[in-house]
Design a protein around this motif. Structure first.
Motif, PDB file in Angstrom:
ATOM      1  N   VAL A 241     -39.321  62.313 116.852  1.00 33.92           N
ATOM      2  CA  VAL A 241     -39.191  60.862 116.920  1.00 33.92           C
ATOM      3  C   VAL A 241     -38.698  60.470 118.316  1.00 33.92           C
ATOM      4  N   ASP A 242     -39.337  59.447 118.896  1.00 27.93           N
ATOM      5  CA  ASP A 242     -38.918  58.984 120.209  1.00 27.93           C
ATOM      6  C   ASP A 242     -37.536  58.345 120.121  1.00 27.93           C
TER       7      ASP A 242
ATOM      8  N   PRO B 280     -29.609  56.770 130.200  1.00 28.14           N
ATOM      9  CA  PRO B 280     -30.279  56.595 128.903  1.00 28.14           C
ATOM     10  C   PRO B 280     -31.519  57.468 128.823  1.00 28.14           C
ATOM     11  N   PRO B 281     -32.002  57.740 127.622  1.00 33.92           N
ATOM     12  CA  PRO B 281     -33.210  58.567 127.475  1.00 33.92           C
ATOM     13  C   PRO B 281     -34.430  57.866 128.058  1.00 33.92           C
ATOM     14  N   PRO B 282     -35.459  58.621 128.421  1.00 37.78           N
ATOM     15  CA  PRO B 282     -36.688  57.996 128.922  1.00 37.78           C
ATOM     16  C   PRO B 282     -37.330  57.094 127.873  1.00 37.78           C
ATOM     17  N   VAL B 283     -38.053  56.095 128.361  1.00 38.92           N
ATOM     18  CA  VAL B 283     -38.741  55.156 127.470  1.00 38.92           C
ATOM     19  C   VAL B 283     -40.171  55.650 127.272  1.00 38.92           C
ATOM     20  N   HIS B 284     -40.514  55.966 126.038  1.00 38.89           N
ATOM     21  CA  HIS B 284     -41.865  56.426 125.743  1.00 38.89           C
ATOM     22  C   HIS B 284     -42.739  55.204 125.442  1.00 38.89           C
ATOM     23  N   ILE B 285     -43.775  55.015 126.261  1.00 40.77           N
ATOM     24  CA  ILE B 285     -44.629  53.823 126.167  1.00 40.77           C
ATOM     25  C   ILE B 285     -45.971  54.204 125.536  1.00 40.77           C
ATOM     26  N   ARG B 286     -46.402  53.402 124.582  1.00 41.13           N
ATOM     27  CA  ARG B 286     -47.708  53.634 123.956  1.00 41.13           C
ATOM     28  C   ARG B 286     -48.306  52.289 123.542  1.00 41.13           C
ATOM     29  N   ASP B 287     -49.619  52.269 123.386  1.00 44.03           N
ATOM     30  CA  ASP B 287     -50.272  51.064 122.889  1.00 44.03           C
ATOM     31  C   ASP B 287     -50.322  51.112 121.366  1.00 44.03           C
ATOM     32  N   ASN B 288     -50.299  49.924 120.779  1.00 47.39           N
ATOM     33  CA  ASN B 288     -50.312  49.814 119.320  1.00 47.39           C
ATOM     34  C   ASN B 288     -51.265  48.684 118.938  1.00 47.39           C
ATOM     35  N   LEU B 289     -52.404  49.062 118.369  1.00 50.41           N
ATOM     36  CA  LEU B 289     -53.413  48.072 118.003  1.00 50.41           C
ATOM     37  C   LEU B 289     -52.997  47.221 116.817  1.00 50.41           C
TER      38      LEU B 289
ATOM     39  N   LEU C 102     -35.938  52.208 118.536  1.00 48.17           N
ATOM     40  CA  LEU C 102     -34.805  53.102 118.768  1.00 48.17           C
ATOM     41  C   LEU C 102     -34.766  54.110 117.635  1.00 48.17           C
ATOM     42  N   LYS C 103     -34.989  55.383 117.979  1.00 51.99           N
ATOM     43  CA  LYS C 103     -35.058  56.460 116.978  1.00 51.99           C
ATOM     44  C   LYS C 103     -36.115  56.160 115.926  1.00 51.99           C
TER      45      LYS C 103
END
Length: 704
Positions: free
Chosen positions: A366-367, A408-417, A428-429
């Motif tokens: 989990v991010d 802080p932890p890295p920010v995981h970026i993704r697209d969400n349709l 967050l978590k």
């Protein structure tokens, strides 16, 4: 006789000697040049030097014009108002010098004042002084009425708008600084650019008067030369009226043209500087990109030119040639745009291995911190499409580490349709903690209070702080800044919201791994302190709970050395995290007070009404850290309502809402207000440094 190389080396040796004495040669250039220009008004110059200086004047005006054309924004040529003054002074000095030469030696022939004036008098106007007068008047009208007046008006309006928009732009800089998008050095640089921009347009407003005065002076000097030349030629030298007119009037016209043409070039340069809108391109690239970028416009132009060329008695060849050229260019441009807009190459479909078994590698962690974006926001996070949100997120994490005290932890970026096209979601978590919308290519004008006008656009609210706002396009950006709005782009909206979420959930972002990294980092400088404290006196799990407890109450943990020293002392008598947090807060008292009040020595606080304080002390004095707060429901509701009202009143007068309470009840009251009145800070008497004084500004419970 000296060797030529030795003669050449003498000026270089002189420059070297000047530098060795600490004299800045560049700093002497401008004063020496101005003194030489003023000397030309007094000292007689031979014809050869006049030719040389007139040629230099023309060359200088061309240089200024080309620099203005290649300048991408006005501040790149910030010296232009001064250059305008110096070139105007140079032209007037040359006018005085040439006038002296014309009146003294004009009777000797047309080249009495040098070859340059003679060439302008004969070659440009064919030796006809009447034609020369007409051309001179036309140049003066173009310069004085059209170019100079328009440039002066633009400079005047730009100076007023620059001053009016300065507060809004400064607020935008402060917003970017607070959001971690820029550093302190970048903020100082942008504030300096704002001040320079206002000073530049203010100087240009005044400098435009130099050009107008120069045009008027050129007209007066021309008529003075004509009248003075005719009188001197006929009275002193016995010339006939025709001979005097042929010599003196022609020389006066040539002299006027020599000065007026560079003046017109400088005026055009001034117009280019003040009339352009900065897009990061020079004038040529900007015009070509915006003027010749629509095939439809060129095609319609070609059709109109062809129709005009077919009208009887019209010159067919020029119109038809222009129509053919515009039509071909429209066809070529349309072809180029269609090629560029062709579908991109399809990504290769990954091959699926048949019969592959499930494994632990299929389980994705989990991010810790994630950012999901709708499909229209993908350009904001795509570096190949000039998206700058990734760079802003890096700045946010760096600023967070500098202010809060851990990375802080890295920010995981993704697209969400599944999201709306312009929607983003912060997780967050794996759980959603915030959502918002931002429009790529638009600007969000935020109303901080006290704006002077309403803007056309889509009304909304700022996703980070809930302030009223409106989405506007680029054409209304300047008007919004002038009206007092804080204007930010789409990336800044999302970045500011993300920064706000990080600040609010700092305690959840601090895990055991981050605590160990903190210990490893500070161990490089105070290794013995870390070794003696963790885990000998305070286990890592207890230290983790103490740091989280501080972050929950908004206390920064940058001073980890003081925290460890306090825990080394207090950890010997208790392992209760809440008691350790209270001890650490007392040690960090000066930092906590500075975090809330800045560098003020007098602290305006809220206090409890004495009877209410006694009741709370009896009810909460023996409160266990993890027990529910034992207050009568009516009292708790009235207390929270009164706390909310007092907090709003303190914020309305620009003061921090800080409740000062006895040490014994600080922690349970902080827990009570954390959810329902989060903007109210609760501090204990022991946390106030002795160097600070207290001023009671409000009493909580006076009306409850």
């Amino acid at each position: 006789m000296r060797h030529p190389a030795a003669l050449t080396a003498q000026p270089m040796n002189l420059i070297a000697r000047l530098k060795s004495t600490g004299i800045d040669v560049k700093a002497l250039a401008a004063p020496i040049f101005i003194v030489l220009v003023l000397a030309m008004m007094v000292l007689p110059l031979p014809a050869f030097l006049l030719d040389l200086f007139f040629t230099f004047n023309i060359a200088m005006s061309v240089v200024v014009l080309l620099v203005s054309a290649y300048t991408r924004k006005p501040l790149e040529f910030a010296a232009f108002p001064t250059v305008l003054l110096i070139t105007t002074l140079l032209r007037l000095s040359l006018n005085v010098a040439s006038t002296r030469k014309i009146l003294l030696e004009g009777h000797t022939g047309p080249d009495a004042a040098g070859k340059v004036i003679d060439a302008f008098a004969h070659f440009l106007v064919g030796g006809n002084f009447a034609v020369g007068l007409v051309v001179f008047v036309i140049l003066v009208v173009i310069n004085f009425v059209v170019v100079t007046k328009g440039a002066g008006r633009i400079a005047e309006v730009s100076a007023r708008f620059a001053l009016d928009a300065m507060p809004g732009k400064q607020m935008a800089i402060d917003a970017d600084l607070n959001a971690g998008l820029i550093g302190e050095a970048d903020a100082r640089k942008r504030r300096a650019e704002l001040a320079q921009e206002a000073e530049f347009f203010g100087s240009m407003d005044g400098a435009s008067k130099f050009v107008r005065g120069d045009a008027m002076a050129g007209i007066l000097i021309l008529f003075i030369n004509i009248i003075g030349g005719l009188v001197i030629g006929m009275v002193q030298h016995g010339l006939s009226a025709g001979q005097a007119g042929e010599n003196y009037v022609l020389l006066a016209v040539g002299d006027g043209l020599v000065a007026q043409i560079p003046s017109l070039i400088i005026s055009i340069a001034a117009g280019l500087i003040v009339s352009r809108v900065g897009t990061g391109e020079d004038v040529g690239a900007q015009m070509i990109q915006q003027l010749f970028n629509m095939p439809r416009v060129l095609a319609i132009t070609a059709a109109i030119m062809a129709l005009l060329g077919l009208i009887p008695n019209m010159p067919h060849i020029p119109f038809l040639l222009m129509a053919a050229g515009a039509g071909y260019f429209a066809w070529w441009l349309d072809k180029q745009q269609k090629t560029a807009a062709a579908a991109p190459e399809e990504l290769p479909v990954p091959e699926v291995q048949p019969g592959s078994e499930a494994s632990w590698d299929d389980l994705e962690p989990v991010d810790m911190l994630g950012l999901e974006v709708g499909y229209r926001l993908i350009p904001l996070v795509d570096a190949s499409q000039d998206g700058d949100l990734l760079k802003r997120i890096k700045g946010i994490r760096k600023k967070f580490a500098q202010e809060i005290g851990f990375l802080p932890p890295p920010v995981h970026i993704r697209d969400n349709l599944d999201l709306k096209p312009n929607q983003y979601r912060i997780t967050l978590k794996g759980a959603t903690v915030a959502e918002g919308e931002t429009v790529s290519g638009m600007f969000l004008a935020i109303d901080p209070g006290g704006v002077t006008a309403r803007l056309p656009g889509t009304m909304t609210t700022d996703p980070a702080f809930g302030l009223p706002a409106v989405w506007i396009d680029n054409s209304h950006k300047h008007a919004a800044q002038v009206s007092g709005y804080t204007v930010v782009d789409a990336s800044t909206v999302a970045a500011t919201h993300l920064n706000h979420v990080l600040q609010m959930h700092a305690a959840q972002l601090l895990g055991r791994g981050e605590v160990q990294q903190l210990l490893d980092h500070i161990g490089k400088t105070v290794g013995k302190l870390v070794e003696d404290t963790v885990p000998k006196i305070v286990p890592l799990a207890i230290l983790h709970k103490v740091l989280q407890g501080l972050l929950l109450e908004g206390v920064h943990i940058r001073d980890l050395r003081t925290i460890l020293e306090t825990l080394a002392d207090a950890g010997a008598r208790t392992q209760d995290p809440s008691e350790l947090v209270a001890s650490v807060r007392v040690a960090l008292g000066p930092a906590i007070v500075q975090q809330i009040y800045g560098y003020a020595s007098e602290l305006g606080v809220i206090v409890l009404e004495p009877e209410l304080e006694r009741v709370l002390a009896n009810a909460l004095g023996n409160q266990r850290p993890n027990e529910p707060i034992g207050l009568e429901p009516g009292l708790a509701e009235a207390l929270l309502r009164n706390a909310s009202d007092v907090t709003q009143k303190q914020e309305a007068i620009g003061q921090p809402a800080t409740l000062l309470v006895p040490d014994a009840i600080r922690q349970p009251l902080a827990r009570l207000f954390r959810r329902l009145a989060p903007r109210l800070r609760v501090i204990a008497h022991a946390e106030i440094p002795e160097s600070h004084s207290i001023r009671v500004q409000a009493i909580l419970g006076a009306n409850s």
